[in-house]
Design a protein around this motif. Sequence first.
Motif, PDB file in Angstrom:
ATOM      1  N   GLY A 128      23.411  74.150   6.624  1.00  0.00           N
ATOM      2  CA  GLY A 128      24.654  74.733   6.566  1.00  0.00           C
ATOM      3  C   GLY A 128      24.728  75.767   5.456  1.00  0.00           C
ATOM      4  O   GLY A 128      24.741  77.224   5.808  1.00  0.00           O
ATOM      5  N   GLY A 132      22.136  78.513   6.886  1.00  0.00           N
ATOM      6  CA  GLY A 132      22.738  79.388   7.699  1.00  0.00           C
ATOM      7  C   GLY A 132      23.586  80.398   7.156  1.00  0.00           C
ATOM      8  O   GLY A 132      23.457  81.780   7.513  1.00  0.00           O
ATOM      9  N   TYR A 186      23.381  76.342  11.673  1.00  0.00           N
ATOM     10  CA  TYR A 186      24.893  75.669  11.972  1.00  0.00           C
ATOM     11  C   TYR A 186      24.711  74.616  12.975  1.00  0.00           C
ATOM     12  O   TYR A 186      25.252  73.580  12.735  1.00  0.00           O
ATOM     13  CB  TYR A 186      25.819  76.748  12.198  1.00  0.00           C
ATOM     14  N   HIS A 196      30.874  73.973   8.861  1.00  0.00           N
ATOM     15  CA  HIS A 196      29.916  74.531   9.808  1.00  0.00           C
ATOM     16  C   HIS A 196      30.437  75.448  10.884  1.00  0.00           C
ATOM     17  O   HIS A 196      29.970  76.546  11.428  1.00  0.00           O
ATOM     18  CB  HIS A 196      28.938  73.613  10.302  1.00  0.00           C
ATOM     19  N   ASN A 241      31.910  78.564   9.638  1.00  0.00           N
ATOM     20  CA  ASN A 241      30.646  79.510   9.408  1.00  0.00           C
ATOM     21  C   ASN A 241      30.113  80.220  10.562  1.00  0.00           C
ATOM     22  O   ASN A 241      30.013  81.369  10.792  1.00  0.00           O
ATOM     23  CB  ASN A 241      29.762  78.817   8.419  1.00  0.00           C
ATOM     24  N   ALA A 242      30.016  79.169  11.692  1.00  0.00           N
ATOM     25  CA  ALA A 242      29.311  79.933  13.001  1.00  0.00           C
ATOM     26  C   ALA A 242      30.334  80.772  13.427  1.00  0.00           C
ATOM     27  O   ALA A 242      29.667  81.894  14.003  1.00  0.00           O
ATOM     28  CB  ALA A 242      29.272  78.703  13.820  1.00  0.00           C
TER      29      ALA A 242
END
Length: 283
Positions: free
Chosen positions: A192, A195, A211, A230, A233-234
């Motif tokens: 993560g 990413g 991610y 995750h 964030n994605a």
Amino acid sequence: SLKQELKIYFDASITTIVEDTTAIKNLIQVSKDYLFSDYDSSLHYGNKAIELAKTSDWEIGLASALANKGNIFFRVSYDFDSALVLYKQAIEIHERINASELGGLKACKLYYLLNSCYSYQGKYEQARTEILQSLKIAKKIEHKKYIINGYNVLGSLARNLYQFEESIDYYNKCYAVIKEIDSERHESVLLGNIGITLNAQGKYKEAIDYYNQAIEIDERLGNKSGLIRHYSNASTSYRYLGELDNSIEVLNIAYQLTEETGDAYSKSVVLSSLAIAYNIKGD
């Protein structure tokens, strides 16, 4: 009140029924038990532990009591400056009188907490100084978890300072240690973080790939807090790619997970991101 009467009774009995060292440990534990449910009581028993440790001349107990009070300020009231003072006092005791592996581990943890305080304040260079010290001790006592934590934090700090190559280098070192102990939970955190670094560089598709790898691990582990992080964030990477439907889809998954976990802070972050995505989409 009954609560106050019980507190008075406990204060009197805890320091007379048992010897000082046990009483100090009990006071610290009670303080910890109240940490998130009753701030005033947590601080009350934390102060009692410090007072008793000082009068009993038990320095290791005093270091633990100081660190405990630091945790109250750090984790509940977000008084980072006060937490820093207490953590540093505790470190000074450990480094002065305790060269054992246990003492080293406690100092290692305290330097890690110093780094966290400075990071929350946005003082990344100071944070890096403290985490390097934590990592140095972790290597000396061969504590894999804190070696992993050290490299992981250094990678994140380098990213926050826009030192992206250095960030990835630290993450690679972290990955090598993770593979030594075969820890999927640590691996998902690392993936993560990579990413996030890729996203900061504008490499959105690569970031999403990392991610998704982290999501796959945390789904297997049932780690809902990791999944929330995750997916959230994605969603940012999808939004920057202009893929708003995908961004909204993963945010809805994250929102459902916050409902299941009761994580109010993460829910507020997810809702804010959903509002941004819908606003851009025009819905």
